[in-house]
Design an enzyme around this catalytic site. Structure first.
Site, PDB file in Angstrom:
ATOM      1  N   ARG A  55      38.381  17.513  44.331  1.00  0.00           N
ATOM      2  CA  ARG A  55      36.942  17.212  44.410  1.00  0.00           C
ATOM      3  C   ARG A  55      36.153  18.388  44.996  1.00  0.00           C
ATOM      4  O   ARG A  55      34.978  18.569  44.683  1.00  0.00           O
ATOM      5  CB  ARG A  55      36.689  15.929  45.194  1.00  0.00           C
ATOM      6  CG  ARG A  55      37.374  14.724  44.547  1.00  0.00           C
ATOM      7  CD  ARG A  55      36.778  13.395  44.894  1.00  0.00           C
ATOM      8  NE  ARG A  55      37.735  12.340  44.577  1.00  0.00           N
ATOM      9  CZ  ARG A  55      37.946  11.829  43.363  1.00  0.00           C
ATOM     10  NH1 ARG A  55      37.242  12.255  42.332  1.00  0.00           N
ATOM     11  NH2 ARG A  55      38.848  10.894  43.169  1.00  0.00           N
TER      12      ARG A  55
ATOM     13  N   ASP B 284      34.723   9.177  48.369  1.00  0.00           N
ATOM     14  CA  ASP B 284      35.175  10.361  47.626  1.00  0.00           C
ATOM     15  C   ASP B 284      34.007  11.178  47.066  1.00  0.00           C
ATOM     16  O   ASP B 284      34.227  12.224  46.449  1.00  0.00           O
ATOM     17  CB  ASP B 284      36.093   9.936  46.471  1.00  0.00           C
ATOM     18  CG  ASP B 284      37.417   9.386  46.992  1.00  0.00           C
ATOM     19  OD1 ASP B 284      37.838   9.784  48.100  1.00  0.00           O
ATOM     20  OD2 ASP B 284      38.016   8.546  46.304  1.00  0.00           O
TER      21      ASP B 284
HETATM   22  C1  S3P Z   1      41.709   4.997  47.406  1.00  0.00           C
HETATM   23  C2  S3P Z   1      41.165   4.803  48.644  1.00  0.00           C
HETATM   24  C3  S3P Z   1      40.408   5.854  49.359  1.00  0.00           C
HETATM   25  C4  S3P Z   1      39.991   6.985  48.444  1.00  0.00           C
HETATM   26  C5  S3P Z   1      41.103   7.406  47.541  1.00  0.00           C
HETATM   27  C6  S3P Z   1      41.542   6.246  46.658  1.00  0.00           C
HETATM   28  C7  S3P Z   1      42.462   3.880  46.776  1.00  0.00           C
HETATM   29  O1  S3P Z   1      41.240   6.384  50.379  1.00  0.00           O
HETATM   30  O2  S3P Z   1      39.562   8.086  49.210  1.00  0.00           O
HETATM   31  O3  S3P Z   1      40.692   8.473  46.699  1.00  0.00           O
HETATM   32  O4  S3P Z   1      42.730   3.943  45.556  1.00  0.00           O
HETATM   33  O5  S3P Z   1      42.785   2.925  47.489  1.00  0.00           O
HETATM   34  P1  S3P Z   1      41.305   5.743  51.858  1.00  0.00           P
HETATM   35  O6  S3P Z   1      42.032   4.467  51.775  1.00  0.00           O
HETATM   36  O7  S3P Z   1      42.038   6.777  52.682  1.00  0.00           O
HETATM   37  O8  S3P Z   1      39.871   5.594  52.285  1.00  0.00           O
END
Ligand code: S3P
Length: 447
Positions: free
Chosen positions: A402, A326
């Protein structure tokens, strides 16, 4: 729902030195999970420090719709009266997860092994995002999914009446998919196994253990093999949500690029599955002191003293991507103020976030006078050095919090003002961003 009916433009101008203490809100990933695991426990879970961003509020509302009692007692202080594993009742209406991929994917997993039907939707950003990555493994448990073309929301999930446990190797490095499978596995008999080649954020594993589930993680040649025993009785917990390292990234990066800055950001997670940005910043020459390392809410944290720095471009190792997934938008802003190129490879997952983040950052930075190279899986930023970014543009935020915060930080250090067409998505994850940054000395204004 995020994204106001009328967009809320905001502008950042070159700011004087940022000074003071930046107390960022609770972690978004842990906040969602505290509500969901609380709803799966029998009895009352107490939560402090919950992020009251729109994404998390939408998850709280969803937990009520499935039968849990969720109550706010004061700022950040909540209780959840859970219904137990497999105890979800069928919601009376469509579940609207707003802007939140984490919310919708984790909740789909949670209900997929209970014999109920639920329909999910979200805002214009969430309705573009792929859900097949979650519904594919959920179908192995016996759940069925009926969505729009390309596995898009709105989507109806018919939970499995007679779920079977699953062994699933993640095809993408995604903590959301991993967590959806583990949550589904909670109500399947026997052992559900998830294998991840590259480690992703491990909050679900830590919290499941905290709530009393039987779970083990084995490091093998295949990667992490996570084994969960189904049908535990989860015990209610007291969850102190630590501050969000992904939100801390904005004041930290702003202080690095705004000349003369010196700030303290307390309680930033040093969890190895979340700290990739901070490792990268140090490699770029950032002046960050990691003070007072300790545990808070079950996470390793430190207080970060950050001073403005002369930075140099770096190659970010692709295997670091899951631990900073992120943070690439704000890193690409910092890279624009570094000397030389910063190369970010292995980042194609950015294309399926709240927006296509490679495209959103590339177009916005180019408009600010920064040279960019990109391909499907790569973003390269040609840095202009401290104070070197011309700015003078309005970036499109595409309903992505973001992207909005990244360009506002960019404007704080650019020669000319940088605006964003819509700052309202910031409310999804960092509702106090504007006030917090202004208190540090940032020149932010509406319009
Ligand atoms: C998250 C996992 C990530 C991240 C998101 C939060 C989570 O996504 O980008 O902001 O809390 O499990 P992805 O699982 O798509 O990588």
């Amino acid at each position: 729902m995020s994204g106001h009916a009328t967009p809320e433009p905001m502008t950042a101008r070159r700011s004087g030195p940022l000074k003071g203490r930046a107390e960022v809100p609770g972690d978004k990933s842990i906040s969602h999970r505290a509500l969901i695991f609380g709803a799966m426990a029998v009895g009352e879970t107490k939560i402090t420090g919950l992020l009251e961003g729109q994404d998390v509020l939408d998850t709280a509302k969803a937990m009520r719709a499935f039968g849990a009692e969720v109550t706010q007692h004061g700022p950040g202080s909540w209780t959840v009266h859970g219904v137990g594993v497999g105890g979800f009742s069928e919601p009376a209406d469509v579940i609207d997860c707003g802007n939140s991929g984490t919310g919708v994917r984790l909740i789909m997993g949670t209900m997929a092994t209970t014999p109920i039907t639920a329909t999910f939707t979200g805002d214009a950003s969430l309705r573009k995002r792929p859900m097949g990555r979650v519904t594919d493994p959920l179908s192995l448990f016996g759940a069925r999914a009926y969505g729009r073309q390309g596995g898009r929301l709105p989507m109806t999930i018919v939970g499995a009446a007679d779920p079977v446990p699953v062994r699933y190797a993640l095809p993408v490095a995604s903590a959301q998919v991993k967590s959806a499978v583990l949550l589904a596995g909670l109500n399947a008999p026997g052992e559900t196994v998830v294998i991840e080649k590259e480690p992703t954020r491990d909050h679900s594993e830590r919290m499941l253990l905290g709530f009393g589930a039987k779970l083990s993680v084995e490091k093998t040649a295949e990667g992490h093999v996570i084994t969960l025993t189904g049908r535990p009785e989860l015990k209610p917990q007291t969850v102190a949500v630590p501050r969000d390292p992904s939100s801390a990234a904005f004041p930290v990066c702003a202080a690095l690029i705004v000349e003369g800055s010196d700030i303290l950001v307390p309680g930033v997670s040093q969890n190895l599955t979340r700290n990739g940005l901070y490792l990268t910043l140090v490699e770029m020459g950032a002046d960050i002191e990691f003070q007072n390392p300790r545990e808070e809410g079950g996470e390793p944290v430190a207080d970060l003293r950050v001073r403005a720095s002369n930075l140099k471009g770096v190659e970010v190792p692709p295997e670091r991507a899951p631990s900073m997934i992120d943070e690439y938008p704000i890193l690409s802003v910092v890279a624009a103020f570094a000397e030389g190129r910063t190369v970010m490879r292995g980042v194609k997952e950015l294309r399926v976030k709240e927006s296509d983040r490679i495209d959103a950052m590339a177009r916005g930075l180019e408009a600010c006078g920064v040279r960019i190279e990109e391909d499907e899986d790569t973003l390269i930023v040609h840095g202009l050095g401290a104070g070197g970014v011309p700015g003078g543009a309005v970036a499109k935020t595409h309903l992505d919090h973001r992207i909005a915060m990244s360009f506002l930080v960019c404007g704080m250090a650019s020669k000319s003002a940088v605006g964003v067409d819509d700052a309202s998505p910031i409310l999804t994850s960092f509702p106090i961003f504007e006030g917090l940054m202004k208190d540090l000395g940032a020149d932010l204004s509406r319009g």
